[in-house]
Design an enzyme around this catalytic site. Structure first.
Site, short mmCIF file in Angstrom:
data_model
loop_
_atom_site.label_atom_id
_atom_site.label_comp_id
_atom_site.label_asym_id
_atom_site.label_seq_id
_atom_site.Cartn_x
_atom_site.Cartn_y
_atom_site.Cartn_z
N GLN A 132 43.48 -119.38 -73.84
CA GLN A 132 44.19 -119.09 -75.09
C GLN A 132 44.13 -117.59 -75.41
O GLN A 132 43.05 -117.00 -75.43
CB GLN A 132 43.57 -119.90 -76.24
N LYS A 177 47.30 -128.47 -78.64
CA LYS A 177 47.40 -128.74 -77.20
C LYS A 177 46.54 -129.96 -76.83
O LYS A 177 46.96 -130.81 -76.04
CB LYS A 177 46.99 -127.51 -76.40
N ASP A 181 50.53 -122.01 -67.68
CA ASP A 181 51.23 -121.10 -68.59
C ASP A 181 52.37 -120.37 -67.89
O ASP A 181 53.25 -119.80 -68.53
CB ASP A 181 50.27 -120.08 -69.19
#
Length: 275
Positions: free
Chosen positions: A96, A52, A119
Site C-alpha cells: 500500500q 481490499k 498492481d
C-alpha cells in the site's frame, strides 16, 4: 440526455463474476491468496487496505495482512517481500502506497516478483502491456476499459484523449485504449492548445490531479467523459478533475465522483488476483 456510468453497479457485477470463478477454482483444488503490506497507520491507507480485505472475503479469496510499524526499515520490508515472493500459497502481493519517506518506493515495487505484481506497476508488466503481451495491468486504467465496454461505449475507431501522463494511470490508459483500436492522444502540463485537442475527443479520460479542472469548454458535444480524479472540496465533499454539473449536460455519458472509476480499481485488483 446523458448517461451516468455507474461504477458501483459495474464493479459489483465483476465481483459477483469473480466469486463464481473462485468457487470453480476451489472445486479444482486451486486457491488464490493476496498479501497486503501496509507500513505505518496513515488513515486513508488503512481504509483502502480494509476495503481490499473486504473485497477478498466477498469473492471467497484468502488474504494475508501485514501491518508494519512506521519505523520499519527498508531492509525489513524487503525481507518480507522476498519471503512472500517465495511462498507458493501467495498468488499476489500488494504494498500500500504511500510508504514512509525513509523507504524508496521504486526499490520496493521492483522487489515484488512480476508474476505476483497484481498492481501492475513492475516494469516487466508495464513492458508486457506496451507490446501487447499477457501480464498484470494497472487496476484503474483496466477499470476504465471495463466501464466503457460494459456501458456499451465503442472504443474502436474513436478519437481518445487522455489528460495526464502518470505511470499509474495516464500511460497505461493510453496503451489500453490503443489495444482497443482507439486513436489516442496524451495531453499533459506542457501541452499547447489543450482545449483544441480535448475538444476533438470522442472519449476523454481525465487524470490530471486538479479539482474541477475540466469544464464544458474542454469537451466536445456528445463526448464520453471519464473522471479519474478524486479530491475534497472546500465543503469537504468529494469531487473529481471534471466539473460534473457543468460538463455532464454536454456529454453522452460521464462518470460521477464518487461512484464512477473509484469502485472499479478494487474490482480490477480482485480480477488480477484471480487471473
Amino acid at each position: 440526455m446523458y448517461q451516468v456510468i455507474d461504477g458501483k453497479k459495474i464493479s459489483q457485477e465483476i465481483k459477483d463474476e469473480l466469486r463464481e470463478k473462485v468457487l470453480g477454482l476451489k472445486a479444482k483444488g486451486e486457491r488464490r491468496c493476496l498479501a497486503v503490506i501496509q507500513v505505518g497507520n496513515d488513515p486513508a491507507s488503512s481504509v483502502y487496505v480494509n476495503n481490499k480485505k473486504k473485497a477478498c472475503a466477498y469473492i471467497g479469496m484468502e488474504s494475508l495482512s501485514y501491518e508494519l510499524p512506521e519505523d520499519t526499515t527498508e531492509g525489513a520490508l524487503m525481507e518480507t517481500i522476498v519471503e512472500l515472493n517465495e511462498r507458493a500459497d501467495v498468488s499476489g502481493i500488494l504494498v500500500q502506497l504511500p510508504l514512509p519517506r525513509h523507504i524508496d518506493e521504486k526499490k520496493i515495487l521492483l522487489a515484488i516478483a512480476p508474476e505476483k505484481d497484481v498492481d501492475g506497476f513492475h516494469p516487466v508488466n508495464v513492458g508486457n502491456l506496451s507490446i501487447g503481451r499477457p501480464g498484470y495491468v494497472s487496476c484503474t486504467p483496466a477499470g476504465v476499459i471495463q466501464l466503457l465496454k460494459r456501458s456499451g461505449v465503442e472504443i474502436e475507431g474513436k478519437e481518445c484523449v487522455v489528460l495526464g501522463r502518470s505511470n499509474i494511470v495516464g500511460k497505461p490508459m493510453a496503451m489500453l485504449l490503443l489495444q482497443e483500436n482507439g486513436t489516442v492522444t496524451i495531453c499533459h502540463s506542457k501541452t499547447k492548445n489543450l482545449k483544441e485537442i480535448t475538444k476533438r475527443a470522442d472519449i476523454l479520460v481525465v487524470a490530471i490531479g486538479k479539482p474541477k479542472f475540466v469544464d464544458e469548454s474542454y469537451v466536445k458535444e456528445g463526448a464520453v467523459v471519464i473522471d479519474v480524479g478524486i479530491h475534497r472540496n472546500e465543503d469537504n465533499k468529494l469531487c473529481g478533475d471534471v466539473d460534473f454539473e457543468r460538463v455532464a449536460p454536454h456529454t453522452s455519458a460521464i462518470t460521477p465522483v464518487p461512484g464512477g472509476v473509484g469502485p472499479m480499481t478494487i474490482a480490477m485488483l480482485m480480477s488480477n488476483c484471480v487471473m
